[in-house]
Design a protein around this motif. Structure first.
Motif: not given
Lengths: 256, 58
Positions: A91-93, A98, A248, A251, B22-25, B28-33, B36, B38
């Motif tokens: 799962p991704l956060r 994108y 979750y 990952a 969950g994986v945090v990229l 790489d993520v265009t919408i940059s948080l 922030v 969460l």
């Protein structure tokens, strides 16, 4: 995808994920249908969302609105849950977004090794279980609460001090018991992770949460794990088990 | 011990996993948080709604 649209990304799995007709078309976040993208020998589940809702500025504001946050979290979870029941998935956060599908494919290719390692760690039916432990009230609390004006001040203060000492000792014993419980459960799990205990205003319970842990457990050991939680008997703690969850808490791309 | 039915997942449990897991990229993520928090944001949203509920109940 149009200019005013973005690619909301849920999870990464093996390439065959992209052929699973049970998953494609499921309603995603914002109700758009779930699609699959393939790159780097992997697949990602995505859906198209509107930039005016999920763009950077709008997203920050929307995340602060509880009904929106809840709807988004539940929609995200529904997709992850459906896929994880049928495939190993990473799962991704929440709110991994994108500008377009190319962005998603890029990240699959660039992190292909990391994603494959992460998938291998949860492959073969490994699911996550949550265990929370709450502090029970010290049994002497009611007795020790001396009524106002009962006896001389010094006696009252001594009683109060004794009550506070009992309550401190009870809490220390509960923390120790929670640690014992954690090591006991971790021994029956592939991996474990400690989360921050939840705010008492959110748990809807009187007792302080002293343990908020996640355990990665093989399916064939799940029943034994549940029984280990059910059989744990300590007067200082009240336990709550949740799960099984998609992995979750396990990952990650950085573990080796 | 109580076992929560998966159909009635408590939001707070769900957010524990969706916002802390969950994986945090990063990058790489265009919408940059980036920057922030969460978890903090959701906690604030949750707590303010709990406080509002409490105010409504005399």
């Amino acid at each position: 995808m149009k200019d005013d649209e973005l690619a909301y990304t849920y999870l990464v799995g093996d390439a065959e994920l992209s052929h699973d007709a049970e998953l494609l078309g499921l309603p995603g976040v914002g109700r758009g249908p779930v699609r699959a993208l393939s790159a780097g020998g992997l697949a990602a589940l995505v859906s198209t969302v509107e930039a005016r809702t999920f763009g950077e500025e709008a997203l920050k504001e929307n995340l602060e609105r509880l009904p929106w946050l809840e709807e988004t979290a539940r929609a995200h979870h529904a997709v992850v849950e459906a896929a994880s029941r049928r495939h190993p998935v990473v799962p991704l956060r929440l709110a991994t977004i994108y500008i377009d599908d190319h962005g998603v494919c890029d990240v699959l290719e660039r992190n292909a090794t990391g994603f494959r390692d992460a998938l291998d760690r949860i492959r073969g039916g490994r699911r996550e279980w949550g265990v929370k432990a709450y502090l029970t009230p010290a049994p002497s609390d009611d007795i020790s609460a001396a009524p106002e004006g009962a006896g001389p001040g010094a006696s009252y203060l001594a009683q109060r001090r004794a009550a506070r000492d009992r309550s401190d000792a009870w809490r220390r014993a509960a923390m120790d018991a929670a640690e014992d419980l954690h090591w006991h459960l971790a021994a029956g799990a592939v991996a474990s992770r400690l989360h921050t205990p939840q705010d008492p205003r959110l748990t809807g319970r009187g007792g302080e949460m002293v343990l908020n842990a996640a355990y990665l457990v093989e399916d064939r050991d799940a029943e034994r794990f549940r029984q280990a939680v059910a059989a744990w008997n300590d007067q200082h703690l009240q336990l709550e088990l949740t799960g099984p969850w998609a992995p979750y808490s396990f990952a990650t791309l950085d573990e080796s | 011990m109580t076992v929560a039915a998966s159909e009635e997942l408590a939001l707070v449990d769900l957010l524990d996993r969706l916002l802390a897991g969950g994986v945090v990229l990063t990058g790489d993520v265009t919408i940059s948080l980036a920057g922030v928090d969460l978890v903090h944001i959701s906690l604030r949203a949750l707590i303010s709604s709990v406080d509002k509920l409490a105010e409504q109940q005399p």
